[in-house]
Design an enzyme around this catalytic site. Structure first.
Site, PDB file in Angstrom:
ATOM      1  N   THR A  28      37.872  35.689  10.482  1.00 53.21           N
ATOM      2  CA  THR A  28      37.307  36.516  11.512  1.00 53.21           C
ATOM      3  C   THR A  28      38.338  37.160  12.696  1.00 53.21           C
ATOM      4  O   THR A  28      38.187  38.036  12.912  1.00 53.21           O
ATOM      5  CB  THR A  28      36.166  35.694  12.326  1.00 53.21           C
ATOM      6  N   ASP A  71      38.573  35.765   3.647  1.00 50.64           N
ATOM      7  CA  ASP A  71      37.483  34.973   4.454  1.00 50.64           C
ATOM      8  C   ASP A  71      38.000  33.478   4.010  1.00 50.64           C
ATOM      9  O   ASP A  71      38.128  33.368   2.678  1.00 50.64           O
ATOM     10  CB  ASP A  71      36.118  35.456   3.930  1.00 50.64           C
ATOM     11  N   THR A 103      37.848  30.242  10.432  1.00 51.51           N
ATOM     12  CA  THR A 103      37.404  28.752  10.865  1.00 51.51           C
ATOM     13  C   THR A 103      36.560  28.106   9.834  1.00 51.51           C
ATOM     14  O   THR A 103      36.542  26.803   9.768  1.00 51.51           O
ATOM     15  CB  THR A 103      36.642  28.854  12.029  1.00 51.51           C
ATOM     16  N   GLN A 291      28.915   9.417   7.433  1.00 52.60           N
ATOM     17  CA  GLN A 291      28.326  10.900   7.772  1.00 52.60           C
ATOM     18  C   GLN A 291      28.435  11.220   9.116  1.00 52.60           C
ATOM     19  O   GLN A 291      28.308  12.317   9.782  1.00 52.60           O
ATOM     20  CB  GLN A 291      26.955  10.789   7.254  1.00 52.60           C
TER      21      GLN A 291
HETATM   22  N1  ASP Z   1      33.733  33.379   7.468  1.00 51.78           N
HETATM   23  C1  ASP Z   1      35.024  33.304   8.228  1.00 51.78           C
HETATM   24  C2  ASP Z   1      36.189  32.617   7.692  1.00 51.78           C
HETATM   25  O1  ASP Z   1      36.097  31.534   7.719  1.00 51.78           O
HETATM   26  C3  ASP Z   1      34.602  32.752   9.615  1.00 51.78           C
HETATM   27  C4  ASP Z   1      35.679  32.589  10.902  1.00 51.78           C
HETATM   28  O2  ASP Z   1      36.858  32.956  10.609  1.00 51.78           O
HETATM   29  O3  ASP Z   1      35.440  32.441  11.898  1.00 51.78           O
HETATM   30  O4  ASP Z   1      37.080  33.244   7.176  1.00 51.78           O
END
Ligand code: ASP
Length: 354
Positions: A28, A71, A103, A291
């Site tokens: 992102t 991504d 993320t 968990q």
């Molecule tokens: N879908 C994105 C990724 O992991 C989410 C992000 O970057 O926050 O590439």
């Protein structure tokens, strides 16, 4: 996988404070909205245009960016080999490393890199963002600037941080202790079993005693052979024998992370124990990880974990699933399953406490 290299000396014509290698993978962080309002990855040059304050950092930045940013849901072992390979190749000519990454799988990448870079004595700071850098409310700008700051921070000529970390929402976390815990708010990461290594406020406040010290920082050994014949079996009340059996008997499977309850507990049903026992007899390494995001596996505290211990399920102590699965893949790839059986419970990069 194609890479583009860009050099940006933000100190020029003056003297740079440090040389930092940036690896931009996507996520992102660098995305932008297309005509239909969908987020799509953008290139690194675009990110630079969004960060005019970079000039104030006086850094000599070499950036390698994926020509096709991804991504992070698409991250795979080849990407880890590429990232770790770049760090290894540039280890002696850079003071620190920043990896820009989505993320979603950042905690897996952070864990994998921490095991791949054996003997690391320099900072590898991974960061990303919840909102793209083009968004006025984005967290990307602060993350990038502070990550660069941490990657270049030294005390008496020695890097303050000497491990793989995640910098996010004003906190520096040990990479192989981190988990993504939030997808809407800015505090996306947590490390339930290890306090933050630093908090970034008016100044960066390092928690020095908690930061790993590498006494053998001269040599960096790159470990990059993975064996992906690994699975995760998450228990839940009502899980059927068929499901358990089919995971335990996947052809070629070498190791399975069993996500148990609480302090490492599992049902005491005879069918479950005999399925697990048979898998162990077939040579499959079973690793018990909780968990719970905080706390640890305590074999034998309850009857429900004592039985697992008795049949030979190995304790994963307080490792995250992300650390457990990447550590298993790398250790089995590098050393084979028998050696992994004895190595998996040892602390390699700060990922567990005995
Ligand atoms: N879908 C994105 C990724 O992991 C989410 C992000 O970057 O926050 O590439």
């Amino acid at each position: 996988m194609k890479l583009r290299k860009v050099n940006v000396n933000t100190a020029s014509p003056g003297q740079a404070r440090a040389r930092i290698l940036v690896i931009y993978t996507g996520g992102t962080f660098g995305m932008s909205y297309d005509r239909d309002g969908v987020l799509v990855p953008f290139d690194f040059e675009y990110i630079l245009t969004q960060l005019p304050t970079l000039k104030n950092l006086a850094l000599d930045i070499t950036a390698y960016s994926f020509i096709e940013p991804i991504d992070s849901s698409n991250i795979n072992i080849e990407h880890w080999q590429l990232i770790a390979g770049l760090i290894h190749e540039h280890y002696n000519d850079q003071e620190g490393f920043v990896v820009l990454h989505g993320t979603d799988t950042m905690a897996y990448t952070a864990s994998a890199l921490s095991f791949m870079l054996e003997g690391l004595g320099k900072p590898v700071v991974i960061t990303g963002a919840q909102l793209p850098i083009s968004d006025p409310r984005s967290d990307a700008r602060e993350h990038m600037i502070t990550a660069l700051e941490i990657a270049s921070d030294q005390s008496n000529g020695v890097p303050i941080v000497q491990e793989v970390c995640i910098y996010f929402d004003y906190e520096l976390l040990r990479g192989n202790r981190s988990k993504k815990v939030e997808s809407m708010q800015f505090d996306a990461f947590d490390s339930g079993n290890y306090p933050a290594l630093a908090k970034a406020g008016v100044k960066i406040d390092y928690n020095y005693p908690l930061i790993r010290k590498n006494l053998n920082s001269e040599t960096l050994v790159l470990r990059k052979t993975f064996d992906t014949n690994v699975a995760i079996l998450k228990l839940f009340p009502g899980i059927s024998r068929q499901v358990v059996h089919s995971i335990l008997t996947v052809p070629g499977i070498r190791a399975i992370v069993i996500e148990t309850y609480g302090a490492g507990n599992a049902p005491t049903s005879e069918w479950l124990l005999s399925e697990l026992r048979e898998a162990i007899d077939r040579g499959v390494l079973l690793l018990n990880v909780s968990q719970c995001p905080g706390g640890r596996v305590l074999p034998g505290r309850y009857e429900t974990s004592r039985l697992l211990q008795q049949i030979g399920v190995v304790s994963g102590a307080d490792m995250t699933t992300e650390a457990a699965v990447t550590k298993l893949m790398l250790l089995i790839g590098e050393y084979g399953v028998e050696k992994t059986r004895t190595m998996i419970g040892n602390e390699l990069a700060g990922e567990l406490a005995l």
